[in-house]
Motif scaffolding. Structure first.
Motif, PDB file in Angstrom:
ATOM      1  N   ALA B 118       0.957  -1.259   0.138  1.00 45.11           N
ATOM      2  CA  ALA B 118      -0.201  -0.085  -0.109  1.00 45.11           C
ATOM      3  C   ALA B 118       0.920   1.350   0.039  1.00 45.11           C
ATOM      4  CB  ALA B 118      -0.893  -0.109   1.188  1.00 45.11           C
ATOM      5  N   GLU B 119       0.922   1.879  -0.933  1.00 43.25           N
ATOM      6  CA  GLU B 119       1.807   2.978  -1.521  1.00 43.25           C
ATOM      7  C   GLU B 119       2.022   3.964  -0.309  1.00 43.25           C
ATOM      8  OE1 GLU B 119       1.897   4.635  -5.394  1.00 43.25           O
ATOM      9  OE2 GLU B 119       4.331   3.761  -5.491  1.00 43.25           O
ATOM     10  N   GLU B 120       0.816   4.510  -0.191  1.00 47.78           N
ATOM     11  CA  GLU B 120       0.757   5.529   0.775  1.00 47.78           C
ATOM     12  C   GLU B 120       1.418   5.274   2.179  1.00 47.78           C
ATOM     13  OE1 GLU B 120      -2.779   8.535  -0.474  1.00 47.78           O
ATOM     14  OE2 GLU B 120      -2.669   8.080   1.664  1.00 47.78           O
ATOM     15  N   ALA B 121       0.764   4.132   2.862  1.00 49.85           N
ATOM     16  CA  ALA B 121       1.307   3.753   3.994  1.00 49.85           C
ATOM     17  C   ALA B 121       2.863   3.437   3.990  1.00 49.85           C
ATOM     18  CB  ALA B 121       0.394   2.482   4.276  1.00 49.85           C
ATOM     19  N   LEU B 122       3.272   2.994   3.056  1.00 42.64           N
ATOM     20  CA  LEU B 122       4.744   2.481   2.911  1.00 42.64           C
ATOM     21  C   LEU B 122       5.557   3.881   2.849  1.00 42.64           C
ATOM     22  CD1 LEU B 122       7.434   1.193   2.405  1.00 42.64           C
ATOM     23  CD2 LEU B 122       6.775   1.136  -0.474  1.00 42.64           C
ATOM     24  N   LEU B 123       5.268   4.846   2.394  1.00 43.15           N
ATOM     25  CA  LEU B 123       5.821   6.025   2.316  1.00 43.15           C
ATOM     26  C   LEU B 123       5.720   6.735   3.737  1.00 43.15           C
ATOM     27  CD1 LEU B 123       4.677   7.705  -1.240  1.00 43.15           C
ATOM     28  CD2 LEU B 123       6.978   6.578  -0.579  1.00 43.15           C
ATOM     29  N   ARG B 124       4.522   6.775   4.317  1.00 37.58           N
ATOM     30  CA  ARG B 124       4.436   7.228   5.400  1.00 37.58           C
ATOM     31  C   ARG B 124       5.047   6.578   6.658  1.00 37.58           C
ATOM     32  NH1 ARG B 124       0.233   9.266   8.827  1.00 37.58           N
ATOM     33  NH2 ARG B 124      -1.338   9.182   7.100  1.00 37.58           N
ATOM     34  N   ASP B 125       5.608   5.242   6.417  1.00 40.43           N
ATOM     35  CA  ASP B 125       6.303   4.609   7.164  1.00 40.43           C
ATOM     36  C   ASP B 125       7.802   4.905   7.005  1.00 40.43           C
ATOM     37  OD1 ASP B 125       6.400   2.373   9.256  1.00 40.43           O
ATOM     38  OD2 ASP B 125       7.767   1.570   7.732  1.00 40.43           O
ATOM     39  N   ARG B 166      11.125  -2.885  -0.947  1.00 33.48           N
ATOM     40  CA  ARG B 166      10.656  -4.104  -1.897  1.00 33.48           C
ATOM     41  C   ARG B 166      11.381  -5.232  -1.851  1.00 33.48           C
ATOM     42  NH1 ARG B 166       7.092  -1.912  -6.181  1.00 33.48           N
ATOM     43  NH2 ARG B 166       8.223  -3.465  -7.730  1.00 33.48           N
ATOM     44  N   ALA B 167      12.738  -5.035  -2.075  1.00 32.23           N
ATOM     45  CA  ALA B 167      13.637  -6.185  -2.038  1.00 32.23           C
ATOM     46  C   ALA B 167      13.815  -6.981  -0.687  1.00 32.23           C
ATOM     47  CB  ALA B 167      15.065  -5.838  -2.449  1.00 32.23           C
ATOM     48  N   ARG B 168      13.495  -6.111   0.383  1.00 36.06           N
ATOM     49  CA  ARG B 168      13.573  -6.736   1.768  1.00 36.06           C
ATOM     50  C   ARG B 168      12.411  -7.667   1.909  1.00 36.06           C
ATOM     51  NH1 ARG B 168      12.594  -3.162   6.696  1.00 36.06           N
ATOM     52  NH2 ARG B 168      10.416  -3.588   6.091  1.00 36.06           N
ATOM     53  N   ASP B 169      11.229  -7.074   1.386  1.00 38.19           N
ATOM     54  CA  ASP B 169      10.032  -8.095   1.789  1.00 38.19           C
ATOM     55  C   ASP B 169       9.832  -9.033   1.044  1.00 38.19           C
ATOM     56  OD1 ASP B 169       9.279  -6.374   3.955  1.00 38.19           O
ATOM     57  OD2 ASP B 169       7.893  -4.997   2.596  1.00 38.19           O
ATOM     58  N   PRO B 221       5.590  -6.171   7.244  1.00 35.92           N
ATOM     59  CA  PRO B 221       5.110  -4.683   7.684  1.00 35.92           C
ATOM     60  C   PRO B 221       3.543  -4.793   7.231  1.00 35.92           C
ATOM     61  CG  PRO B 221       6.914  -4.617   6.203  1.00 35.92           C
ATOM     62  CD  PRO B 221       6.635  -5.893   6.038  1.00 35.92           C
ATOM     63  N   GLY B 222       2.666  -3.773   7.981  1.00 34.60           N
ATOM     64  CA  GLY B 222       1.358  -3.655   7.794  1.00 34.60           C
ATOM     65  C   GLY B 222       1.058  -3.234   6.626  1.00 34.60           C
ATOM     66  N   TYR B 223       2.029  -2.504   5.772  1.00 36.83           N
ATOM     67  CA  TYR B 223       1.660  -1.988   4.267  1.00 36.83           C
ATOM     68  C   TYR B 223       1.549  -3.058   3.303  1.00 36.83           C
ATOM     69  CZ  TYR B 223       6.548  -1.303   4.599  1.00 36.83           C
ATOM     70  OH  TYR B 223       7.940  -1.483   4.792  1.00 36.83           O
ATOM     71  N   ALA B 224       2.195  -4.289   3.487  1.00 33.97           N
ATOM     72  CA  ALA B 224       2.309  -5.271   2.668  1.00 33.97           C
ATOM     73  C   ALA B 224       1.235  -6.380   2.736  1.00 33.97           C
ATOM     74  CB  ALA B 224       3.654  -5.912   2.853  1.00 33.97           C
ATOM     75  N   SER B 225       0.893  -6.754   1.533  1.00 35.77           N
ATOM     76  CA  SER B 225      -0.283  -7.559   1.532  1.00 35.77           C
ATOM     77  C   SER B 225       0.192  -8.775   0.619  1.00 35.77           C
ATOM     78  CB  SER B 225      -1.499  -7.420   1.249  1.00 35.77           C
ATOM     79  OG  SER B 225      -1.462  -6.749  -0.144  1.00 35.77           O
ATOM     80  N   VAL B 226      -0.054  -9.956   0.750  1.00 36.05           N
ATOM     81  CA  VAL B 226       0.311 -11.185   0.004  1.00 36.05           C
ATOM     82  C   VAL B 226      -0.933 -12.160  -0.321  1.00 36.05           C
ATOM     83  CG1 VAL B 226       1.566 -13.341   0.074  1.00 36.05           C
ATOM     84  CG2 VAL B 226       2.691 -11.328   1.165  1.00 36.05           C
TER      85      VAL B 226
END
Lengths: 103, 244
Positions: B118-125, B166-169, B221-226
């Motif tokens: 979730a791009e916004e949540a990732l940038l916020r983090d 991205r790479a880490r996740d 992280p919370g902004y990642a979904s699989v």
């Protein structure tokens, strides 16, 4: 399983079309290739999933990131805090914002 | 008339194809090309075939029929042979390769895993955790967006941080699921996905694979979904490059 497959329409058989859409790049870019055969043109794709942008490089991407960051409200609660709240505890007066923060 | 090829399987396969039709506007009948232990499912090739949704569905539906009843080597969309004889010749000359591929995927399914941020949540983090990025963002905002080159330079820094996440996740997803797979293959890059990877999973390992998903989702992280798509015919594991 075979009997079920035979009673379904070809389109409904196997997987749902919605899911096919999610793996369309595999059907277009993976699968068995036989070198001596021709591959038909796949220009004019109706499907756009495979049209992958390189999302993290290039001036356009940099500007987009900068602008998105500029619009972020960092003073609100963090997504993690939002997530940890039970549903009933979300601020009802800010439904749009709550959804955004949950991401 | 050239022949559109859907899949290759063993001659002993029950091939439940009643009612299924081929790609193209005319919905051509399916037919079988047999050569010793192998059989290919083909139809007349339509003229002017394009990768339309309708034809992708038909291609996949034919393969789905065969896949539901046994091991299958799915063709990439759009493979056309000059005629049935050429298909037969290919089955003969490639008999060993196809036999080995069929053995390799017997009793396995492909599971495709895609991860999205979730791009916004990732940038916020990123901004909340990185003082320098946060300060620069604040400065640009105070300067009413700032100069073009400052925005680009800042965006480049953000992009690098995003790429790192991205790479880490992606590494995390692969590390958690790989132990339950016989083979693994990266999928083509897909818009918006930080990971697109397919696993060839033995039927007996399916439960373990599925069980690994919940802890993986909790760790990310919370902004990642699989999401997992499949079981699929093993599109990603029938090429020469399947060992990669």
């Amino acid at each position: 399983m075979t009997a079920i497959a035979m009673t379904q329409t070809p389109q409904a058989n196997g997987r749902l079309s919605g899911e096919l859409y999610k793996v369309v790049e595999l059907i277009l870019d993976r699968g068995l290739v036989i070198d001596v055969f021709v591959r038909v043109s796949v220009i004019g794709l109706e499907v756009v999933t495979i049209d992958a942008r390189v999302v993290v490089a290039g001036v356009d991407a940099y500007l987009r990131f900068a602008e998105m960051c500029g619009r972020l409200d960092l003073t609100g609660s963090s997504p993690r805090i939002g997530r940890s709240l039970p549903d009933g505890a979300l601020p009802l007066e800010l439904p749009g914002r709550a959804r955004t923060e949950i991401g | 008339m050239s022949s559109y090829v859907y899949c290759v399987t063993r001659a002993s396969h029950p091939l439940p194809l009643e009612g299924a039709v081929g790609v193209g506007e005319r919905a051509p009948a399916l037919r079988l090309v047999r050569e010793k232990d192998l059989v290919a499912v083909v139809s007349d090739a339509p003229e002017n075939l394009r990768a339309k949704r309708r034809d992708l569905l038909k291609h996949d539906a034919v393969i789905g029929r065969v896949y539901a009843a046994g091991t299958v080597l799915p063709m990439r969309f759009g493979m056309v042979a000059p005629d049935d004889e050429a298909v037969q010749t290919e089955l003969r000359s490639g008999a060993r390769r196809y036999g080995e591929l069929l053995c390799r995927i017997d009793g396995h399914v492909e599971l495709n895993v895609k991860g999205v941020h979730a791009e916004e949540a990732l940038l916020r983090d990123l901004l909340l955790q990185n003082d320098e990025l946060r300060t620069r963002n604040h400065a640009l905002r105070a300067a009413d967006g700032g100069r073009h080159q400052d925005k680009v330079a800042f965006g480049e820094h953000v992009a690098a941080a995003v790429a790192e996440r991205r790479a880490r996740d992606a590494d995390q997803v692969i590390a958690r699921l790989q132990p339950h797979a016989a083979r693994i293959r990266q999928g083509p890059p897909v818009d918006g996905c930080f990971v697109n990877v397919s696993f060839l999973v033995a039927s007996g390992a399916r439960a373990d694979f599925d069980a690994a998903l919940s802890p993986l989702r909790r760790e990310l992280p919370g902004y990642a979904s699989v999401e997992v798509y499949g079981p699929l015919p093993p599109y990603s594991f029938v090429g020469n490059e399947a060992d990669v």
